[in-house]
Scaffold this motif. Structure first.
Motif, PDB file in Angstrom:
ATOM      1  N   VAL A  90      -9.869  52.554  30.197  1.00  0.00           N
ATOM      2  CA  VAL A  90     -10.050  53.309  28.956  1.00  0.00           C
ATOM      3  C   VAL A  90     -11.254  54.242  29.044  1.00  0.00           C
ATOM      4  O   VAL A  90     -11.194  55.403  28.644  1.00  0.00           O
ATOM      5  N   LEU A  91     -12.364  53.750  29.594  1.00  0.00           N
ATOM      6  CA  LEU A  91     -13.635  54.472  29.507  1.00  0.00           C
ATOM      7  C   LEU A  91     -13.946  55.364  30.698  1.00  0.00           C
ATOM      8  O   LEU A  91     -14.824  56.240  30.592  1.00  0.00           O
ATOM      9  N   ALA A  92     -13.323  55.140  31.850  1.00  0.00           N
ATOM     10  CA  ALA A  92     -13.600  56.006  33.002  1.00  0.00           C
ATOM     11  C   ALA A  92     -13.388  57.465  32.596  1.00  0.00           C
ATOM     12  O   ALA A  92     -12.485  57.773  31.805  1.00  0.00           O
ATOM     13  N   GLU A  93     -14.181  58.353  33.160  1.00  0.00           N
ATOM     14  CA  GLU A  93     -14.250  59.714  32.612  1.00  0.00           C
ATOM     15  C   GLU A  93     -13.312  60.707  33.277  1.00  0.00           C
ATOM     16  O   GLU A  93     -13.276  61.871  32.884  1.00  0.00           O
ATOM     17  N   ILE A 122     -10.882  47.939  23.437  1.00  0.00           N
ATOM     18  CA  ILE A 122     -11.787  48.863  24.115  1.00  0.00           C
ATOM     19  C   ILE A 122     -11.531  50.295  23.644  1.00  0.00           C
ATOM     20  O   ILE A 122     -10.394  50.777  23.650  1.00  0.00           O
ATOM     21  N   GLY A 123     -12.565  50.940  23.209  1.00  0.00           N
ATOM     22  CA  GLY A 123     -12.462  52.328  22.757  1.00  0.00           C
ATOM     23  C   GLY A 123     -11.924  52.493  21.361  1.00  0.00           C
ATOM     24  O   GLY A 123     -11.837  53.625  20.868  1.00  0.00           O
ATOM     25  N   GLN A 124     -11.566  51.399  20.689  1.00  0.00           N
ATOM     26  CA  GLN A 124     -11.015  51.475  19.332  1.00  0.00           C
ATOM     27  C   GLN A 124     -12.068  50.993  18.327  1.00  0.00           C
ATOM     28  O   GLN A 124     -12.464  49.830  18.352  1.00  0.00           O
ATOM     29  N   VAL A 125     -12.547  51.877  17.502  1.00  0.00           N
ATOM     30  CA  VAL A 125     -13.554  51.527  16.497  1.00  0.00           C
ATOM     31  C   VAL A 125     -13.171  52.151  15.162  1.00  0.00           C
ATOM     32  O   VAL A 125     -12.408  53.114  15.103  1.00  0.00           O
ATOM     33  N   SER A 126     -13.716  51.566  14.092  1.00  0.00           N
ATOM     34  CA  SER A 126     -13.541  52.146  12.760  1.00  0.00           C
ATOM     35  C   SER A 126     -14.699  53.111  12.485  1.00  0.00           C
ATOM     36  O   SER A 126     -15.845  52.842  12.851  1.00  0.00           O
ATOM     37  N   VAL A 127     -14.376  54.209  11.859  1.00  0.00           N
ATOM     38  CA  VAL A 127     -15.370  55.259  11.611  1.00  0.00           C
ATOM     39  C   VAL A 127     -16.026  55.045  10.264  1.00  0.00           C
ATOM     40  O   VAL A 127     -15.346  54.848   9.244  1.00  0.00           O
ATOM     41  N   GLY A 128     -17.354  55.077  10.257  1.00  0.00           N
ATOM     42  CA  GLY A 128     -18.113  54.992   9.010  1.00  0.00           C
ATOM     43  C   GLY A 128     -18.670  56.355   8.628  1.00  0.00           C
ATOM     44  O   GLY A 128     -18.080  57.396   8.933  1.00  0.00           O
ATOM     45  N   GLU A 129     -19.817  56.356   7.977  1.00  0.00           N
ATOM     46  CA  GLU A 129     -20.433  57.614   7.535  1.00  0.00           C
ATOM     47  C   GLU A 129     -21.084  58.352   8.702  1.00  0.00           C
ATOM     48  O   GLU A 129     -21.503  57.749   9.692  1.00  0.00           O
ATOM     49  N   CYS A 130     -21.182  59.662   8.553  1.00  0.00           N
ATOM     50  CA  CYS A 130     -21.866  60.510   9.531  1.00  0.00           C
ATOM     51  C   CYS A 130     -22.928  61.335   8.803  1.00  0.00           C
ATOM     52  O   CYS A 130     -22.649  61.904   7.731  1.00  0.00           O
ATOM     53  N   TRP A 131     -24.111  61.385   9.370  1.00  0.00           N
ATOM     54  CA  TRP A 131     -25.230  62.111   8.755  1.00  0.00           C
ATOM     55  C   TRP A 131     -25.915  62.981   9.804  1.00  0.00           C
ATOM     56  O   TRP A 131     -25.927  62.661  10.992  1.00  0.00           O
ATOM     57  N   ARG A 132     -26.486  64.048   9.305  1.00  0.00           N
ATOM     58  CA  ARG A 132     -27.161  64.978  10.206  1.00  0.00           C
ATOM     59  C   ARG A 132     -28.487  65.405   9.596  1.00  0.00           C
ATOM     60  O   ARG A 132     -28.541  65.806   8.432  1.00  0.00           O
ATOM     61  N   THR A 133     -29.561  65.267  10.374  1.00  0.00           N
ATOM     62  CA  THR A 133     -30.869  65.719   9.933  1.00  0.00           C
ATOM     63  C   THR A 133     -31.448  66.654  10.977  1.00  0.00           C
ATOM     64  O   THR A 133     -31.132  66.537  12.168  1.00  0.00           O
ATOM     65  N   VAL A 234     -19.176  55.886  26.508  1.00  0.00           N
ATOM     66  CA  VAL A 234     -18.842  55.270  25.231  1.00  0.00           C
ATOM     67  C   VAL A 234     -18.877  56.300  24.110  1.00  0.00           C
ATOM     68  O   VAL A 234     -18.104  56.223  23.152  1.00  0.00           O
ATOM     69  N   ALA A 235     -19.757  57.295  24.231  1.00  0.00           N
ATOM     70  CA  ALA A 235     -19.799  58.353  23.216  1.00  0.00           C
ATOM     71  C   ALA A 235     -18.496  59.137  23.194  1.00  0.00           C
ATOM     72  O   ALA A 235     -17.957  59.460  22.126  1.00  0.00           O
ATOM     73  N   LEU A 236     -17.966  59.448  24.371  1.00  0.00           N
ATOM     74  CA  LEU A 236     -16.691  60.166  24.433  1.00  0.00           C
ATOM     75  C   LEU A 236     -15.559  59.329  23.835  1.00  0.00           C
ATOM     76  O   LEU A 236     -14.709  59.842  23.098  1.00  0.00           O
ATOM     77  N   ALA A 237     -15.547  58.018  24.141  1.00  0.00           N
ATOM     78  CA  ALA A 237     -14.484  57.151  23.629  1.00  0.00           C
ATOM     79  C   ALA A 237     -14.544  57.067  22.110  1.00  0.00           C
ATOM     80  O   ALA A 237     -13.515  57.182  21.425  1.00  0.00           O
ATOM     81  N   TRP A 238     -15.725  56.846  21.564  1.00  0.00           N
ATOM     82  CA  TRP A 238     -15.850  56.733  20.114  1.00  0.00           C
ATOM     83  C   TRP A 238     -15.618  58.074  19.426  1.00  0.00           C
ATOM     84  O   TRP A 238     -15.112  58.132  18.314  1.00  0.00           O
ATOM     85  N   CYS A 239     -15.989  59.145  20.095  1.00  0.00           N
ATOM     86  CA  CYS A 239     -15.762  60.486  19.536  1.00  0.00           C
ATOM     87  C   CYS A 239     -14.274  60.705  19.287  1.00  0.00           C
ATOM     88  O   CYS A 239     -13.878  61.307  18.286  1.00  0.00           O
ATOM     89  N   HIS A 240     -13.431  60.169  20.166  1.00  0.00           N
ATOM     90  CA  HIS A 240     -11.986  60.347  20.016  1.00  0.00           C
ATOM     91  C   HIS A 240     -11.421  59.547  18.846  1.00  0.00           C
ATOM     92  O   HIS A 240     -10.270  59.768  18.442  1.00  0.00           O
ATOM     93  N   CYS A 241     -12.215  58.624  18.300  1.00  0.00           N
ATOM     94  CA  CYS A 241     -11.772  57.888  17.109  1.00  0.00           C
ATOM     95  C   CYS A 241     -12.053  58.664  15.825  1.00  0.00           C
ATOM     96  O   CYS A 241     -11.533  58.305  14.754  1.00  0.00           O
ATOM     97  N   LEU A 242     -12.888  59.680  15.914  1.00  0.00           N
ATOM     98  CA  LEU A 242     -13.132  60.550  14.761  1.00  0.00           C
ATOM     99  C   LEU A 242     -11.920  61.449  14.546  1.00  0.00           C
ATOM    100  O   LEU A 242     -11.195  61.767  15.500  1.00  0.00           O
ATOM    101  N   PRO A 243     -11.667  61.876  13.317  1.00  0.00           N
ATOM    102  CA  PRO A 243     -10.500  62.743  13.068  1.00  0.00           C
ATOM    103  C   PRO A 243     -10.579  64.018  13.895  1.00  0.00           C
ATOM    104  O   PRO A 243     -11.645  64.617  14.037  1.00  0.00           O
ATOM    105  N   GLU A 244      -9.465  64.401  14.446  1.00  0.00           N
ATOM    106  CA  GLU A 244      -9.441  65.598  15.281  1.00  0.00           C
ATOM    107  C   GLU A 244      -9.465  66.844  14.405  1.00  0.00           C
ATOM    108  O   GLU A 244      -8.678  66.983  13.461  1.00  0.00           O
ATOM    109  N   PRO A 245     -10.376  67.776  14.661  1.00  0.00           N
ATOM    110  CA  PRO A 245     -10.442  68.986  13.839  1.00  0.00           C
ATOM    111  C   PRO A 245      -9.255  69.890  14.112  1.00  0.00           C
ATOM    112  O   PRO A 245      -8.664  69.850  15.202  1.00  0.00           O
TER     113      PRO A 245
END
Length: 515
Positions: A90-93, A122-133, A234-245
């Protein structure tokens, strides 16, 4: 501000393997996976796999250590090998590595090793809030995305650099994202004029993360933080769980006509004595902005302008008028701040930062220390006005008197300022060195020194106003000083005190108004 200030809360890094050989390294990796696979926490396997991938990527991408590790694990037929391969499929790049890991896992499972119960997670997570500062200018920001699995929650913090197209400079996995968010809120509240905090829609967070990581990975030698490779997979894997623009068009590059229009607009609206003299630098500013930030070329920020000045020092740009750099860049900062609707405090802080960068730039160019001209200034407008006036009064900080070279003099020191006035008049140096100094020469130097001091202090204000009128009419600096000296000399009054000039102030002011 430091966009990645919460890194102290990052997941602890595991100890590097002690074995120096490649086979020794592979054995250590399988040992680690065997230990974790027995009773893994919700994220343990993913984070360990991401760290392993980061290690072989940093070692040498051309060595293909990933494929060698996968082949090694296939031959071992152990629960640790099954755990490693289940994660890597799942995680290999690269698709080649993911396919190889899946095929190797099938071999291991086919020989009686049970598939890990958690393999499907593996690679499957639930998405919570996102914040940017980030800073109010938009140079840099930290994006925090919260992910969970069951009751466990982690945060992914990405440092985004918009001076280079929004690329990701570092990645950190945070164990207590709610505490980091509290810190971000506190920082924005304490410094609301310079720091912003916004909630980000997950779809926008994915766009920022995906585009930023892709921009960094496209660089041959990216300048990244120490945790970037470690958490990259892991950042790439979790990024793919975010809604696709939605698919959208990339920002169109400005045409030559649009770039020229931006330059013309700046020169028309900025406060420059001679707008045309600044056209070359303004053009370079627009070209740099279009290259580094095509989505918003006219945005201004301290780091963005610092990068521009760095680009001038690389030796590839030959300037026709180097003296125009400082006033044009300061005017660009002021103009961009007003255009962008920044607060007075943010605009002032921007110009102060840019002034400091200009000081370093000019020092590298073996020119004067720009900060010496700015003691006691506060607002953007004041900084620009003071720099213009004081640089007219004292345009150089190096001089020669007789056979002596004087460098890096402080124009803010009256005695050193006097030396700079003397140095500008080599015709008087022989007279100065004589046992009996010519009184006429001495008076001329004393009068010009007084005028320069008045220009520096802006007292009386009529001196600078007269100088501006004369230069606007085409007079050179030397011609202007001669006229100002003549106005002062016409109002001299006798005094019993030696080496002291006295004059009729009201008469002097009137004479200046008539110049």
């Amino acid at each position: 501000m430091s966009g990645m200030s919460p890194v102290s809360r990052a997941r602890k890094k595991s100890s590097p393997p002690a074995s120096p050989s490649v086979n020794g390294l592979f054995k250590d990796v399988l040992r680690d996976f065997s230990a974790v696979a027995v009773e893994p926490g919700p994220f343990d396997v993913e984070l360990l796999a991401s760290e392993v991938i980061g290690q072989w990527t940093e070692a040498d991408p051309e060595e293909r250590l990933g494929l060698e590790l996968i082949a090694f694990a296939q031959r071992k037929i152990t629960p640790g090998a099954a755990a490693l391969l289940a994660a890597l499929q799942v995680l290999a790049e690269t698709s080649q590595e993911r396919t190889a890991a899946a095929e190797a896992l099938a071999v291991v499972l086919g020989r009686g090793i049970p598939e890990p119960e958690w393999a499907g997670e593996i690679g499957q997570v639930s998405v919570g809030e996102c914040w940017r500062t980030g800073d109010v200018y938009g140079d840099e920001s930290s994006l925090l995305c919260v992910f969970s699995r069951g009751e466990a929650t982690l945060g992914l913090l990405a440092l985004l650099d918009f001076t280079e197209g929004g690329r990701v400079r570092d990645l950190v996995v945070i164990e207590e994202p709610h505490e980091v968010l509290a810190e971000m809120r506190s920082q924005a509240e304490e410094d609301r004029d310079l720091v912003v905090l916004d909630k980000v829609e997950p779809v926008d967070a994915r766009r920022l993360l995906a585009n930023g990581i892709a921009a960094t990975d496209a660089l041959a030698e990216p300048d990244v933080g120490e945790d970037y490779a470690r958490f990259h997979a892991v950042a790439l894997a979790w990024c793919h769980c975010l809604p696709e623009p939605p698919v959208g068009d990339a920002p169109a590059a400005w045409s030559p006509a649009q770039r020229t229009e931006a330059v013309d607009l700046f020169l028309a609206e900025a406060d420059l004595d001679d707008p045309e003299s600044g056209r070359e630098i303004a053009r370079l500013l627009v070209e740099h902005s279009c290259r580094t930030e095509p989505a918003d070329p006219l945005r201004v920020g301290p780091e963005k302008l610092a990068r521009f000045l760095e680009s001038l020092l690389d030796g590839e740009t030959e300037l026709e008028d180097e003296d125009a750099v400082a006033p044009v860049v300061l005017a660009w900062a002021d103009w961009g701040a007003r255009r962008g609707g920044l607060s007075d405090m943010a605009a002032s802080a921007l110009v102060e930062d840019v002034t400091e960068y200009l000081s370093e730039y000019l020092a590298d160019e073996e020119d004067e220390d720009f900060s010496d001209y700015l003691d006691g200034t506060e607002s953007t407008e004041e900084i620009l006005a003071v720099v213009e006036r004081r640089r007219f009064a004292v345009p150089e900080t190096d001089t020669v008197i007789g056979d002596e070279e004087l460098t890096d003099l402080d124009p803010g020191d009256p005695e050193q300022r006097r030396l700079l006035v003397i140095g500008a008049h080599p015709e008087y140096h022989e007279s100065l060195a004589a046992e009996e100094f010519d009184g006429t020469d001495g008076l001329r130097l004393a009068l010009e020194t007084s005028v320069v001091d008045q220009l520096w202090d802006d007292e009386p204000a009529e001196v600078w106003a007269a100088a501006q009128r004369l230069t606007a009419a085409g007079a050179t600096r030397e011609e202007t000083l001669d006229r100002l000296v003549a106005a002062l000399e016409s109002q001299l009054a006798e005094t019993e005190e030696e080496d002291h000039l006295d004059y009729d102030l009201d008469g002097y002011r009137e004479a200046l108004r008539q110049v």
